[in-house]
Motif scaffolding. Structure first.
Motif, PDB file in Angstrom:
ATOM      1  N   MET A   1       0.843  -1.184   0.000  1.00 34.39           N
ATOM      2  CA  MET A   1       0.000   0.000   0.000  1.00 34.39           C
ATOM      3  C   MET A   1       0.886   1.245   0.000  1.00 34.39           C
ATOM      4  O   MET A   1       1.968   1.246   0.541  1.00 34.39           O
ATOM      5  CB  MET A   1      -0.854   0.057   1.259  1.00 34.39           C
ATOM      6  N   THR A   2       0.359   2.269  -0.539  1.00 37.46           N
ATOM      7  CA  THR A   2       1.082   3.530  -0.571  1.00 37.46           C
ATOM      8  C   THR A   2       0.346   4.534   0.297  1.00 37.46           C
ATOM      9  O   THR A   2      -0.773   4.310   0.704  1.00 37.46           O
ATOM     10  CB  THR A   2       1.174   4.052  -2.012  1.00 37.46           C
ATOM     11  N   ARG A  53      -9.251  -8.203   5.087  1.00 33.01           N
ATOM     12  CA  ARG A  53      -7.973  -8.873   4.808  1.00 33.01           C
ATOM     13  C   ARG A  53      -7.887  -9.329   3.350  1.00 33.01           C
ATOM     14  O   ARG A  53      -6.823  -9.283   2.737  1.00 33.01           O
ATOM     15  CB  ARG A  53      -7.780 -10.043   5.763  1.00 33.01           C
ATOM     16  N   ARG A  54      -9.007  -9.755   2.793  1.00 35.82           N
ATOM     17  CA  ARG A  54      -9.041 -10.184   1.389  1.00 35.82           C
ATOM     18  C   ARG A  54      -8.880  -8.972   0.456  1.00 35.82           C
ATOM     19  O   ARG A  54      -8.148  -9.025  -0.524  1.00 35.82           O
ATOM     20  CB  ARG A  54     -10.344 -10.921   1.115  1.00 35.82           C
ATOM     21  N   PHE A  56      -7.495  -6.011   1.158  1.00 35.66           N
ATOM     22  CA  PHE A  56      -6.236  -5.280   1.357  1.00 35.66           C
ATOM     23  C   PHE A  56      -5.211  -6.172   2.056  1.00 35.66           C
ATOM     24  O   PHE A  56      -4.874  -5.959   3.220  1.00 35.66           O
ATOM     25  CB  PHE A  56      -6.482  -4.008   2.175  1.00 35.66           C
ATOM     26  N   PRO A  57      -4.677  -7.175   1.367  1.00 35.38           N
ATOM     27  CA  PRO A  57      -3.774  -8.133   2.011  1.00 35.38           C
ATOM     28  C   PRO A  57      -2.479  -7.516   2.540  1.00 35.38           C
ATOM     29  O   PRO A  57      -1.887  -8.049   3.480  1.00 35.38           O
ATOM     30  CB  PRO A  57      -3.493  -9.163   0.909  1.00 35.38           C
ATOM     31  N   ASP A  58      -2.045  -6.391   1.985  1.00 38.26           N
ATOM     32  CA  ASP A  58      -0.785  -5.777   2.412  1.00 38.26           C
ATOM     33  C   ASP A  58      -0.943  -4.781   3.562  1.00 38.26           C
ATOM     34  O   ASP A  58       0.043  -4.248   4.055  1.00 38.26           O
ATOM     35  CB  ASP A  58      -0.122  -5.064   1.231  1.00 38.26           C
ATOM     36  N   LEU A  59      -2.171  -4.538   3.976  1.00 34.19           N
ATOM     37  CA  LEU A  59      -2.443  -3.562   5.034  1.00 34.19           C
ATOM     38  C   LEU A  59      -2.171  -4.165   6.413  1.00 34.19           C
ATOM     39  O   LEU A  59      -2.377  -5.362   6.624  1.00 34.19           O
ATOM     40  CB  LEU A  59      -3.912  -3.144   4.932  1.00 34.19           C
ATOM     41  N   ASP A  60      -1.709  -3.357   7.356  1.00 40.43           N
ATOM     42  CA  ASP A  60      -1.534  -3.787   8.746  1.00 40.43           C
ATOM     43  C   ASP A  60      -2.913  -3.772   9.398  1.00 40.43           C
ATOM     44  O   ASP A  60      -3.392  -2.729   9.845  1.00 40.43           O
ATOM     45  CB  ASP A  60      -0.571  -2.847   9.464  1.00 40.43           C
ATOM     46  N   HIS A  61      -3.561  -4.918   9.466  1.00 41.43           N
ATOM     47  CA  HIS A  61      -4.940  -4.986   9.943  1.00 41.43           C
ATOM     48  C   HIS A  61      -5.065  -4.781  11.448  1.00 41.43           C
ATOM     49  O   HIS A  61      -6.104  -4.320  11.916  1.00 41.43           O
ATOM     50  CB  HIS A  61      -5.600  -6.281   9.471  1.00 41.43           C
ATOM     51  N   GLY A  75      -5.356   2.870  -4.265  1.00 39.32           N
ATOM     52  CA  GLY A  75      -4.323   2.455  -3.322  1.00 39.32           C
ATOM     53  C   GLY A  75      -3.942   3.494  -2.290  1.00 39.32           C
ATOM     54  O   GLY A  75      -3.078   3.249  -1.453  1.00 39.32           O
TER      55      GLY A  75
END
Length: 146
Positions: A1-2, A53-54, A56-61, A75
């Motif tokens: 993510m940016t 999670r599906r 945004f898999p790269d996000l710190d959930h 993004g």
């Protein structure tokens, strides 16, 4: 993510708001957002959920449960006061207020609002509580100050 700043010139066509579904204040704000006329469509997704999670898999959930996070369709990632400002910006009635809150004069007020909400959530038990942070599972919304 940016980050949002990496995409300043990129138009936003849709926003996903990740909110704490176990927080009565967050759920209240979710319902309020859904009742507003939206200039930019808002998708409201429980933070930390399988759907989030599906999407945004790269996000710190774990972080999305601690502070409000909004993700743009290109993004962009907005957190804390920037997330609240972009939510207001997406709403027809509140876009002018969002523009003001994004100025140097308005930013402290936006930050204070987010910090106040965070303190209230922490006093109610913080994120991740299945009872919404209330002993009997039935929380009331905070009343007016004073």
């Amino acid at each position: 993510m940016t980050t949002a700043t990496a995409h300043r010139g990129t138009p936003v066509g849709r926003l996903t708001v990740l909110y704490d579904a176990d927080c009565p204040l967050c759920v209240h704000v979710r319902h309020w957002l859904l009742r507003q006329r939206q200039l930019v469509p808002l998708d409201l997704v429980p933070a930390g959920s399988q759907r989030a999670r599906r999407l945004f898999p790269d996000l710190d959930h774990d972080a999305t449960l601690r502070e409000v996070t909004v993700v743009g369709d290109r993004g962009q990632v907005y957190r804390a006061s920037a997330a609240w400002i972009v939510c207001l910006w997406a709403l027809a009635e509140h876009r002018p207020r969002a523009h003001w809150l994004a100025t140097p004069a308005g930013r402290p007020l936006a930050r204070a609002a987010v910090l106040t909400a965070a303190r209230w959530r922490q006093a109610r038990g913080g994120p991740g509580r299945t009872d919404g942070g209330c002993a009997d599972g039935h929380c009331e919304m905070p009343g007016p100050p004073g």
